[in-house]
Design an enzyme around this catalytic site. Sequence first.
Site, PDB file in Angstrom:
ATOM      1  CE1 TYR A  31     -21.714 -12.184 -28.193  1.00  0.00           C
ATOM      2  CE2 TYR A  31     -21.617 -10.930 -29.975  1.00  0.00           C
ATOM      3  CZ  TYR A  31     -21.069 -11.959 -29.185  1.00  0.00           C
ATOM      4  OH  TYR A  31     -19.795 -12.238 -29.667  1.00  0.00           O
ATOM      5  NE  ARG A  50     -25.844 -17.239 -33.762  1.00  0.00           N
ATOM      6  CZ  ARG A  50     -24.746 -16.628 -34.403  1.00  0.00           C
ATOM      7  NH1 ARG A  50     -23.894 -17.758 -34.964  1.00  0.00           N
ATOM      8  NH2 ARG A  50     -24.665 -15.502 -34.623  1.00  0.00           N
ATOM      9  NE  ARG A  98     -21.631  -8.281  -7.734  1.00  0.00           N
ATOM     10  CZ  ARG A  98     -21.020  -9.287  -7.128  1.00  0.00           C
ATOM     11  NH1 ARG A  98     -21.481  -9.397  -5.700  1.00  0.00           N
ATOM     12  NH2 ARG A  98     -20.087 -10.002  -7.334  1.00  0.00           N
ATOM     13  CG  HIS A 100     -23.105 -14.645  -7.810  1.00  0.00           C
ATOM     14  ND1 HIS A 100     -22.558 -13.634  -6.774  1.00  0.00           N
ATOM     15  CD2 HIS A 100     -22.049 -15.092  -8.829  1.00  0.00           C
ATOM     16  CE1 HIS A 100     -21.402 -13.464  -7.141  1.00  0.00           C
ATOM     17  NE2 HIS A 100     -20.937 -13.981  -7.914  1.00  0.00           N
ATOM     18  CE  LYS A 146     -22.952 -13.740 -31.781  1.00  0.00           C
ATOM     19  NZ  LYS A 146     -21.500 -14.015 -32.005  1.00  0.00           N
ATOM     20  CD  GLU A 179     -16.077 -20.864 -31.466  1.00  0.00           C
ATOM     21  OE1 GLU A 179     -16.557 -20.636 -32.446  1.00  0.00           O
ATOM     22  OE2 GLU A 179     -16.395 -20.788 -30.253  1.00  0.00           O
ATOM     23  CG  LEU A 203     -21.292 -18.625 -31.883  1.00  0.00           C
ATOM     24  CD1 LEU A 203     -22.133 -18.515 -30.759  1.00  0.00           C
ATOM     25  CD2 LEU A 203     -21.380 -17.571 -32.579  1.00  0.00           C
TER      26      LEU A 203
HETATM   27  N1  PDD Z   1     -18.656 -13.377 -33.648  1.00  0.00           N
HETATM   28  N2  PDD Z   1     -17.157 -18.145 -33.090  1.00  0.00           N
HETATM   29  C1  PDD Z   1     -17.085 -17.060 -32.275  1.00  0.00           C
HETATM   30  C2  PDD Z   1     -16.659 -17.374 -30.960  1.00  0.00           C
HETATM   31  C3  PDD Z   1     -17.658 -15.915 -32.741  1.00  0.00           C
HETATM   32  O1  PDD Z   1     -17.366 -14.568 -32.007  1.00  0.00           O
HETATM   33  C4  PDD Z   1     -18.243 -15.574 -34.069  1.00  0.00           C
HETATM   34  C5  PDD Z   1     -18.978 -14.289 -34.639  1.00  0.00           C
HETATM   35  C6  PDD Z   1     -18.367 -16.555 -35.081  1.00  0.00           C
HETATM   36  C7  PDD Z   1     -18.928 -16.450 -36.204  1.00  0.00           C
HETATM   37  O2  PDD Z   1     -20.202 -16.783 -36.332  1.00  0.00           O
HETATM   38  P1  PDD Z   1     -21.211 -16.038 -37.469  1.00  0.00           P
HETATM   39  O3  PDD Z   1     -20.712 -16.415 -38.664  1.00  0.00           O
HETATM   40  O4  PDD Z   1     -22.685 -16.162 -37.167  1.00  0.00           O
HETATM   41  O5  PDD Z   1     -20.785 -14.604 -37.548  1.00  0.00           O
HETATM   42  C8  PDD Z   1     -17.701 -18.109 -34.494  1.00  0.00           C
HETATM   43  C9  PDD Z   1     -19.145 -12.112 -34.154  1.00  0.00           C
HETATM   44  C10 PDD Z   1     -19.123 -11.540 -35.502  1.00  0.00           C
HETATM   45  C11 PDD Z   1     -18.832 -10.939 -32.984  1.00  0.00           C
HETATM   46  O6  PDD Z   1     -18.976 -11.375 -31.833  1.00  0.00           O
HETATM   47  O7  PDD Z   1     -18.810  -9.844 -33.309  1.00  0.00           O
END
Ligand code: PDD
Length: 285
Positions: A31, A50, A98, A100, A146, A179, A203
């Site tokens: 996503y 990304r 279903r 994997h 992501k 993070e 991320l």
């Molecule tokens: N999340 N690290 C993680 C684990 C995140 O889920 C996010 C953002 C970030 C920051 O990334 P960015 O600056 O590109 O938003 C870092 C979004 C906002 C979410 O999952 O809703």
Amino acid sequence: MTVYLNGQFMPMAEARIPVLDRGFIFGDGVYEVIPVYSRRAFRLAEHLERLQHSLDGIRLQNPYSDAEWSKLINELIARNAGEDQYLYLHITRGVARRDHAFPNPPVAPTVFMMSSPLSTPSAELLHSGVSAVSAQDNRWLRCDIKATSLLPNVLLRQMAVDAGCVETILIRDDCFMTEGAASNIFAVKNGILLAPPKDNLMLPGITYDVVLELAAANGIRHEVRRVTKQEVFNADELLLTSSTREVLAITQLDGKPVGDGKPGAMFARLHQLYQHFKRDVMRKA
Ligand code: PDD
């Protein structure tokens, strides 16, 4: 609210996916979250880059070209109310029996997009800063993807909420900070902004990039390198960044004040630069 699902725009209430969607069964998808300022998708090229990295990471073909994404995203923005929005887009490996293993032959992916109102942090939060807890980073080794399978992040974030806090700062191997559960984290020591390197353990945040670019352009000393657990707990300031929360000061960690317990000089400077950047660049891009 108008959403996009598999080639069509429709009211949210009409959007349906089959229960065998691999996003539902396995969390087999990726996503993006893209902020929109003055009806302009912020850093769209970077978000699409990304997204491609995430798709490559899960070996799923991108259903659209960048030009097609751009057209669909702009249409979604136009069909929804609000000058400022945030877009959520989601691609799964589609609907299949279903198993994997990937469906063979591949099936059409499921593509979903929605828009929500973008509400940036309140003046009160900016003034007071937010509280955080720390926890062991127990996620997998591909945190650069992501992925929609966010159960570890969900559980880690809930630890913060249960403690009356806003975010959980993740420490890998009892050694260094990666993070936040849903944000990137910076530390500040002796006027130097410390940022963890973009590797497989975090991320690569788009807001993180903006903050480092603003630091570089404005002569703010910064280092991109591993930030140790000790440095986190002895930091003068801690900052959190994400598309929806922009830049926030973390003023308490595990119940103790960070520095003097108030948003510091680095926060004030970066927040101001970010707001100017938003006004002068993002809204006019
Ligand atoms: N999340 N690290 C993680 C684990 C995140 O889920 C996010 C953002 C970030 C920051 O990334 P960015 O600056 O590109 O938003 C870092 C979004 C906002 C979410 O999952 O809703």
